[in-house]
Design an enzyme around this catalytic site. Structure first.
Site, PDB file in Angstrom:
ATOM      1  N   HIS A 305       0.818  -1.146   0.006  1.00 55.17           N
ATOM      2  CA  HIS A 305      -0.043   0.207  -0.053  1.00 55.17           C
ATOM      3  C   HIS A 305       0.889   1.279   0.027  1.00 55.17           C
ATOM      4  O   HIS A 305       1.973   1.481   0.684  1.00 55.17           O
ATOM      5  CB  HIS A 305      -0.750  -0.047   1.236  1.00 55.17           C
ATOM      6  N   ASP A 363      -8.046  -5.417   0.441  1.00 58.81           N
ATOM      7  CA  ASP A 363      -8.649  -6.181  -0.617  1.00 58.81           C
ATOM      8  C   ASP A 363      -8.239  -7.782  -0.591  1.00 58.81           C
ATOM      9  O   ASP A 363      -8.386  -8.331  -1.380  1.00 58.81           O
ATOM     10  CB  ASP A 363      -8.523  -5.757  -2.102  1.00 58.81           C
TER      11      ASP A 363
HETATM   12  N1  ACO Z   1       4.004  -7.586  -4.821  1.00 54.33           N
HETATM   13  C1  ACO Z   1       5.446  -7.518  -5.089  1.00 54.33           C
HETATM   14  N2  ACO Z   1       6.044  -6.438  -4.728  1.00 54.33           N
HETATM   15  C2  ACO Z   1       5.629  -5.316  -4.508  1.00 54.33           C
HETATM   16  C3  ACO Z   1       4.104  -5.221  -4.306  1.00 54.33           C
HETATM   17  C4  ACO Z   1       3.542  -6.579  -4.655  1.00 54.33           C
HETATM   18  N3  ACO Z   1       2.117  -6.435  -4.144  1.00 54.33           N
HETATM   19  N4  ACO Z   1       4.020  -4.124  -4.081  1.00 54.33           N
HETATM   20  C5  ACO Z   1       5.023  -3.210  -3.796  1.00 54.33           C
HETATM   21  N5  ACO Z   1       6.011  -4.224  -4.173  1.00 54.33           N
HETATM   22  C6  ACO Z   1       7.404  -3.756  -4.207  1.00 54.33           C
HETATM   23  C7  ACO Z   1       7.772  -2.903  -5.610  1.00 54.33           C
HETATM   24  O1  ACO Z   1       8.272  -3.818  -6.550  1.00 54.33           O
HETATM   25  C8  ACO Z   1       8.912  -1.974  -5.054  1.00 54.33           C
HETATM   26  O2  ACO Z   1      10.137  -2.978  -5.024  1.00 54.33           O
HETATM   27  P1  ACO Z   1      11.411  -2.230  -5.068  1.00 54.33           P
HETATM   28  O3  ACO Z   1      11.817  -1.174  -3.883  1.00 54.33           O
HETATM   29  O4  ACO Z   1      12.387  -3.323  -5.235  1.00 54.33           O
HETATM   30  O5  ACO Z   1      11.340  -1.356  -6.579  1.00 54.33           O
HETATM   31  C9  ACO Z   1       8.601  -1.704  -3.482  1.00 54.33           C
HETATM   32  O6  ACO Z   1       7.570  -2.926  -3.094  1.00 54.33           O
HETATM   33  C10 ACO Z   1       7.754  -0.530  -3.154  1.00 54.33           C
HETATM   34  O7  ACO Z   1       6.480  -0.421  -4.050  1.00 54.33           O
HETATM   35  P2  ACO Z   1       6.085   0.649  -5.207  1.00 54.33           P
HETATM   36  O8  ACO Z   1       5.350   0.177  -6.312  1.00 54.33           O
HETATM   37  O9  ACO Z   1       6.924   1.918  -4.956  1.00 54.33           O
HETATM   38  O10 ACO Z   1       4.833   1.149  -4.114  1.00 54.33           O
HETATM   39  P3  ACO Z   1       3.644   2.012  -4.541  1.00 54.33           P
HETATM   40  O11 ACO Z   1       3.077   2.983  -3.235  1.00 54.33           O
HETATM   41  O12 ACO Z   1       3.676   2.866  -5.893  1.00 54.33           O
HETATM   42  O13 ACO Z   1       2.487   0.932  -4.914  1.00 54.33           O
HETATM   43  C11 ACO Z   1       0.624  -0.399  -4.713  1.00 54.33           C
HETATM   44  C12 ACO Z   1       1.622   0.458  -4.082  1.00 54.33           C
HETATM   45  C13 ACO Z   1       0.011  -0.022  -6.085  1.00 54.33           C
HETATM   46  C14 ACO Z   1      -0.578  -0.701  -3.769  1.00 54.33           C
HETATM   47  C15 ACO Z   1       1.427  -1.636  -4.780  1.00 54.33           C
HETATM   48  O14 ACO Z   1       1.711  -2.072  -3.609  1.00 54.33           O
HETATM   49  C16 ACO Z   1       0.616  -2.813  -5.825  1.00 54.33           C
HETATM   50  O15 ACO Z   1       0.731  -2.681  -6.784  1.00 54.33           O
HETATM   51  N6  ACO Z   1      -0.030  -3.833  -4.875  1.00 54.33           N
HETATM   52  C17 ACO Z   1      -0.575  -4.825  -5.634  1.00 54.33           C
HETATM   53  C18 ACO Z   1      -2.278  -4.288  -5.806  1.00 54.33           C
HETATM   54  C19 ACO Z   1      -2.937  -4.064  -4.633  1.00 54.33           C
HETATM   55  O16 ACO Z   1      -3.317  -4.870  -3.854  1.00 54.33           O
HETATM   56  N7  ACO Z   1      -3.725  -2.570  -4.822  1.00 54.33           N
HETATM   57  C20 ACO Z   1      -4.604  -2.497  -3.775  1.00 54.33           C
HETATM   58  C21 ACO Z   1      -4.177  -1.247  -3.042  1.00 54.33           C
HETATM   59  S1  ACO Z   1      -5.367  -0.961  -1.565  1.00 54.33           S
HETATM   60  C22 ACO Z   1      -6.504  -0.328  -2.544  1.00 54.33           C
HETATM   61  O17 ACO Z   1      -6.655   0.409  -3.411  1.00 54.33           O
HETATM   62  C23 ACO Z   1      -7.888  -0.375  -2.030  1.00 54.33           C
END
Ligand code: ACO
Length: 435
Positions: A305, A363
């Protein structure tokens, strides 16, 4: 606002005001930066940008705290109802009993759709995704309610808010009924908000329908948890659309569009698809490895998140609720729930997820409950949209009344070609076209 931040740049120095909120990090005011020093700030994804002041929802992502108008989500989940929370978010205070009765009555009596609007559904192909229908039909509400489109009239804003909250379940249920070829079911004013939604989704005209109180309460609770979440992607979209003076129905349609993506509200559907694809606990390591592989676009859906770097408090409530609801509905041994618990356990012990503070979000478990309630996977994000409409509308109303509100107009760091002269096509070379 007493402290100042000093910024030193190659173009000179300036003092920037520091704005203090009531809780959470302070914000450095940069609105004069361009005028004074000719610099922009660069913050892709708005990671360090407060785009507005808001008094609606507070999140402490480090501690895993979520407050609606100051009230902890755990207390609201335990003691409140969705319509009471809707009132709280819209009007700022918990209602008295008579205020709640009046509000519930208003919402109940705005659930019907104009008959002409109902014909819109028939124009969609039968396999249309219900979110696609939601975007179109909610946007079209602006063509029906000219009497509540003056955004500068507080009463118009309130009527539009009531209509949106009241009609969203009717539109959602109709989009589902259309997709399975069953007749639409009219709203039933004797039922609760979620009881009515369940009936409109699952009843058929030829048979009596009894609302299951377990499903009714479970849905109400999930709706409380999803009602608002400060300046997330869909809420920011609603605010940006609204900042131009667009009408509330159009703004909420834009929020639904932003919610649909798998990185946001579409995650609940994506989690179920992912769990079904994983299939058995033995395959979890394979998917964990894929999630960690930078070259693989796969992410563990329902994990991570932008704001929470701790367990999402809503996920904690839903996880507990999964146990209760599945027990009550006789699905206690749901293999997908077992799989989700195992996946969570393995991920939370993995260095990659620990280092990046990736925890289950709201979620990760909500789809398991929706499944137990027999809600089809394609409707999961629609459920989210119904609940979040309350937050979108509350935030839109707050924005309209904000004296500092201006049209949202971000700038950019331009990285394209510098100025060059037009080359006539007869003498243009391929390299000049692609350069
Ligand atoms: N699985 C694997 N790796 C992940 C995940 C994941 N679900 N989420 C983040 N990471 C990693 C990224 O690759 C990144 O790694 P790095 O530092 O080596 O590059 C690090 O964790 C930071 O992640 P970001 O993408 O920079 O975080 P951001 O804040 O931009 O994204 C998000 C947040 C979109 C929620 C992301 O965690 C994601 O895509 N999760 C899966 C989708 C999801 O569950 N979305 C629902 C969110 S809650 C809602 O909207 C109600």
């Amino acid at each position: 606002m007493n402290d100042k931040a000093r910024l030193t740049t190659p173009h000179g120095e300036t003092e920037l005001p520091i704005h203090e909120g009531t809780m959470g990090p302070a914000a450095i005011g940069i609105d004069r930066l361009y005028r004074e020093l000719h610099y922009l700030t660069y913050d892709p994804g708005f990671v360090s940008t407060a785009a507005c002041k808001s008094a609606i929802t507070f999140i402490d992502g480090e501690q895993g705290v979520l407050l609606y108008r100051g009230y902890p989500i755990e207390q609201l989940a335990e003691q409140s109802s969705f319509l009471e929370v809707a009132y709280l978010l819209l009007y700022g205070e918990l209602p008295t009993q008579s205020q709640l009765d009046e509000f519930s009555d208003i919402i109940t009596h705005h659930t019907m759709l104009n008959e002409n609007l109902r014909d819109f559904f028939r124009g969609f192909y039968h396999d249309a995704h219900p979110m696609a229908i939601m975007v179109g039909v909610v946007g079209s509400l602006s063509a029906f309610y000219h009497d509540s489109l003056d955004i500068h009239d507080p009463r118009h804003r309130e009527i539009a808010a009531h209509r949106l909250i009241a009609k969203m379940p009717t539109i959602a249920a109709a989009s589902y009924k259309h997709s399975i070829g069953e007749p639409f079911i009219y709203p039933d004013n004797s039922l609760s908000y979620t009881g009515n939604l369940l009936k409109m989704m699952f009843a058929v005209p030829s048979e009596p329908y009894e609302v299951d109180p377990v499903a009714e309460r479970a849905l109400d609770l999930i709706f409380i948890l999803h009602a608002d979440h400060e300046q997330n992607a869909s809420t920011s979209t609603v605010r940006v659309a609204g900042s131009s003076g667009a009408n509330p129905f159009a703004c909420i349609a834009s929020g639904i569009a932003a919610l649909w993506g798998p990185a946001h509200g579409g995650a609940n559907e994506a989690v179920l698809t992912m769990l079904e694809e994983i299939g058995t606990p033995e395959r979890i390591p394979e998917f964990i490895a894929r999630a960690k592989d930078r070259k693989d676009p796969f992410r563990l859906m329902g994990f991570g998140h932008r704001v929470y770097k701790n367990y999402d408090p809503r996920a904690r409530i839903i996880r507990k609720m999964c146990h209760e609801v599945l027990d009550k509905l006789g699905d206690a041994n749901d293999p997908l729930f077992e799989l989700a618990l195992k996946l969570e356990e393995i991920a939370l012990a993995d260095e990659y997820f620990i280092e990046r503070k990736l925890y289950p979000n709201v979620d990760f478990y909500s789809g398991i409950i929706y499944r137990a309630l027999k809600i089809p996977t394609k409707l999961f994000t629609v459920m989210f949209a119904i609940a979040r409409t309350v937050g979108w509308v509350a935030q839109w109303m707050e924005m309209i009344q904000d004296p500092e509100q201006r049209i949202s107009r971000p700038r950019q760091l331009y990285v394209g070609p510098v100025q060059r002269d037009y080359v006539p096509i007869e003498i243009r070379k391929a390299s000049e076209v692609s350069s």
